[in-house]
Design a protein around this motif. Structure first.
Motif, PDB file in Angstrom:
ATOM      1  N   UNK A 247      -1.982  -2.267  -8.307  1.00  0.00           N
ATOM      2  CA  UNK A 247      -2.134  -0.822  -8.442  1.00  0.00           C
ATOM      3  C   UNK A 247      -3.256  -0.275  -7.557  1.00  0.00           C
ATOM      4  N   UNK A 248      -4.142  -1.128  -7.086  1.00  0.00           N
ATOM      5  CA  UNK A 248      -5.206  -0.701  -6.175  1.00  0.00           C
ATOM      6  C   UNK A 248      -4.684  -0.410  -4.774  1.00  0.00           C
ATOM      7  N   UNK A 249      -3.542  -1.003  -4.428  1.00  0.00           N
ATOM      8  CA  UNK A 249      -3.072  -0.928  -3.063  1.00  0.00           C
ATOM      9  C   UNK A 249      -3.988  -1.730  -2.141  1.00  0.00           C
ATOM     10  N   UNK A 250      -3.734  -1.629  -0.850  1.00  0.00           N
ATOM     11  CA  UNK A 250      -4.588  -2.268   0.159  1.00  0.00           C
ATOM     12  C   UNK A 250      -5.447  -1.195   0.814  1.00  0.00           C
ATOM     13  N   UNK A 251      -6.727  -1.474   0.939  1.00  0.00           N
ATOM     14  CA  UNK A 251      -7.662  -0.501   1.490  1.00  0.00           C
ATOM     15  C   UNK A 251      -8.134  -0.982   2.864  1.00  0.00           C
ATOM     16  N   UNK A 252      -7.840  -0.195   3.878  1.00  0.00           N
ATOM     17  CA  UNK A 252      -8.229  -0.523   5.242  1.00  0.00           C
ATOM     18  C   UNK A 252      -9.530   0.213   5.570  1.00  0.00           C
ATOM     19  N   UNK A 253     -10.617  -0.519   5.702  1.00  0.00           N
ATOM     20  CA  UNK A 253     -11.895   0.080   6.083  1.00  0.00           C
ATOM     21  C   UNK A 253     -12.070  -0.071   7.588  1.00  0.00           C
TER      22      UNK A 253
ATOM     23  N   UNK B  20      -5.760   4.086   2.463  1.00  0.00           N
ATOM     24  CA  UNK B  20      -4.993   3.375   1.447  1.00  0.00           C
ATOM     25  C   UNK B  20      -3.567   3.128   1.905  1.00  0.00           C
ATOM     26  N   UNK B  21      -3.155   1.861   1.770  1.00  0.00           N
ATOM     27  CA  UNK B  21      -1.796   1.458   2.089  1.00  0.00           C
ATOM     28  C   UNK B  21      -1.184   0.714   0.921  1.00  0.00           C
ATOM     29  N   UNK B  22       0.039   0.226   1.087  1.00  0.00           N
ATOM     30  CA  UNK B  22       0.716  -0.481  -0.017  1.00  0.00           C
ATOM     31  C   UNK B  22       0.051  -1.812  -0.304  1.00  0.00           C
ATOM     32  N   UNK B  23       0.268  -2.315  -1.513  1.00  0.00           N
ATOM     33  CA  UNK B  23      -0.261  -3.617  -1.903  1.00  0.00           C
ATOM     34  C   UNK B  23       0.477  -4.721  -1.154  1.00  0.00           C
ATOM     35  N   UNK B  24      -0.283  -5.627  -0.569  1.00  0.00           N
ATOM     36  CA  UNK B  24       0.263  -6.853   0.007  1.00  0.00           C
ATOM     37  C   UNK B  24      -0.888  -7.826   0.146  1.00  0.00           C
ATOM     38  N   UNK B  25      -0.583  -9.052   0.573  1.00  0.00           N
ATOM     39  CA  UNK B  25      -1.611 -10.063   0.779  1.00  0.00           C
ATOM     40  C   UNK B  25      -1.371 -10.731   2.122  1.00  0.00           C
ATOM     41  N   UNK B  26      -2.428 -11.227   2.720  1.00  0.00           N
ATOM     42  CA  UNK B  26      -2.298 -11.957   3.978  1.00  0.00           C
ATOM     43  C   UNK B  26      -3.463 -12.913   4.142  1.00  0.00           C
ATOM     44  N   UNK B  27      -3.206 -13.979   4.864  1.00  0.00           N
ATOM     45  CA  UNK B  27      -4.281 -14.818   5.367  1.00  0.00           C
ATOM     46  C   UNK B  27      -4.671 -14.403   6.779  1.00  0.00           C
TER      47      UNK B  27
END
Length: 470
Positions: free
Chosen positions: A257-263, A277-284
């Motif tokens: 629910x936090x989404x992805x935050x691009x600083x 703020x963008x959609x929730x996802x994960x990455x290495x």
């Protein structure tokens, strides 16, 4: 008939070997001279106990030296206290997902006495003439690139502090400085972005950004003007790391629910342009990033969520378990409007990405190289090499029966005429033969030029670099 078991790639390799000349099939380009240096886990077992996660294995360096159409090989453990302890049958240091303490009393006692672990098993880079192995604690370990002998932890000559960093520093496209960040845990934690002269060990703070609950970020992005932190919604309350008694990564929580935050930070003066703020996802891993007018473009190997971390626990991998796949995805951040656009670059899975870094880091580019998987539903393992044209979405693939390749490293040809004029190098596990080989592909066609046979199975590693002859 089912394919051979990729669990072979997660066995402990105890033997340290030097081979003056490996058997080579095919022909190496005459211009290809230098050494491929690889890093990754190779010791997992301590007596009757094993570490719990792929990321927790003890570091081993591998060197393939190519010259005059021949290939030599050597491998050697990084000499650290943690590695010596495991070799003696003890797990004495905390790792990514392994707690050295078995009893509740022991956990309580060591909660306040743990020392950082210098198990630098993730990557290698250069500090000027010094070669160093890296991990996510800010303890680079120097080694001799010719003998692979460990020279010791490199100390920084500055007052910057932090408990975490990344093993993926970037080279500033304009200055050549190394750029990275430290995460300092506190009641209000802080990302501290810094630059480091390529030949020095004195870091200079570029800028900082405070957060209440830090994200787990394995890498970050740099363009010619900006540093970008993609804060995925896998976050931690720093106090829990001290008080919970759980291994490091098990204190993090997935909160989509936090989404992805691009600083986005100005790379020159550290000014934070904004958090978007963008959609929730994960990455290495980030593939590359660049500025496009007032937009910042990030290309990332994107997972739907952070379940890939759980899939990489050692018992699952040794049993032949599959892993979720990452898809190459473009995130376009409009610094003016604040909008974040999302575009899938291809439906072919892509991980452990590399580019023609020397010429295209932080700049527009066309080609990315990585590993992929035939099972797009996450039931398999890495079993192919991928070349992606990010402008068209077209891909080229290399695969072999029962073969599991590692990260591809692009090496440009001298006086290269095009972005993909060169070769791609990958260490490949041949599970049926219970051994590995160094694969050399033509980067343009993705056809095999040569392979050099290693006398044992090389455990699955992470990252490496090619160091050409000077």
């Amino acid at each position: 008939m089912s394919p051979p078991d990729h669990g072979i790639g997660f066995r402990t390799l105890d033997a340290e070997t030097t081979v003056a000349e490996l058997p080579v099939k095919g022909a190496l380009p005459g211009w290809l001279e230098g050494s491929l240096l690889r890093n990754g886990p190779a010791r997992y077992d301590a007596g009757d106990r094993s570490v719990r996660h792929w990321f927790d294995g003890q570091a081993m360096l591998h060197r393939f030296t190519l010259a005059d159409g021949k290939v030599s090989y050597a491998n050697r453990f990084l000499d650290t206290p943690a590695n010596r302890a495991i070799a003696a049958g003890r797990i004495s240091y905390p790792e990514f997902a392994t707690d050295p303490c078995r009893s509740l009393f022991a956990r309580f006692f060591t909660r306040f006495t743990r020392k950082p672990n210098a198990n630098a098993n993730v990557n290698v880079t250069r500090f000027g003439d010094r070669y160093v192995a890296l991990t996510e604690t800010p303890l680079p370990v120097a080694f001799d690139p010719d003998t692979l002998a460990t020279a010791g932890v490199v100390g920084y000559e500055d007052s910057l502090s932090g408990q975490l960093t990344t093993a993926h520093p970037h080279q500033d496209p304009a200055t050549g400085d190394l750029v990275n960040y430290l995460l300092h845990f506190s009641r209000t934690s802080e990302y501290r972005v810094y630059r480091q002269p390529a030949a020095g060990t004195t870091r200079e703070l570029i800028g900082s950004h405070q957060v209440a609950r830090p994200s787990y970020m394995h890498s970050f992005a740099i363009t010619r003007r900006h540093v970008v932190l993609a804060e995925f919604p896998l976050v931690v309350n720093p106090l829990s790391i001290v008080l919970s008694g759980r291994p490091f990564i098990e204190n993090y929580r997935w909160e989509p629910e936090r989404g992805t935050r691009f600083t986005v930070m100005d790379a020159r003066d550290g000014t934070v342009r904004g958090t978007y703020e963008g959609p929730a996802f994960f990455a290495f891993h980030h593939i590359n990033a660049f500025d496009d007018g007032d937009d910042v473009v990030l290309d990332i190997c994107s997972y739907e969520d952070a379940s890939v971390i759980d899939a990489l626990y050692l018992d699952r991998l040794r049993a032949g378990g599959g892993i979720p796949v990452a898809l190459p995805t473009r995130y376009r951040i409009s610094l003016g409007s604040g909008e974040v656009g999302v575009e899938r670059l291809a439906e072919e899975p892509l991980e452990l990405p590399r580019i023609a870094y020397e010429r295209h880091n932080g700049s527009p580019y066309r080609y990315a190289y990585g590993v992929g998987a035939g099972d797009r539903d996450g039931g398999g393992f890495i079993d192919r090499l991928v070349k992606l044209d990010v402008t068209t979405g077209d891909t080229l693939l290399w695969s072999g029966e029962g073969c599991y390749p590692g990260e591809p490293v692009f090496v440009a040809a001298p006086d290269a005429a095009g972005e993909d004029d060169g070769v791609v190098l990958s260490v490949v596990l041949d599970a049926a033969a219970d051994s590995s080989f160094l694969l050399v592909l033509d980067a343009r066609t993705y056809e095999m030029l040569a392979r050099a046979e290693v006398p044992h199975a090389v455990p699955f590693g992470f990252h490496g670099m090619f160091s050409g002859r000077s």
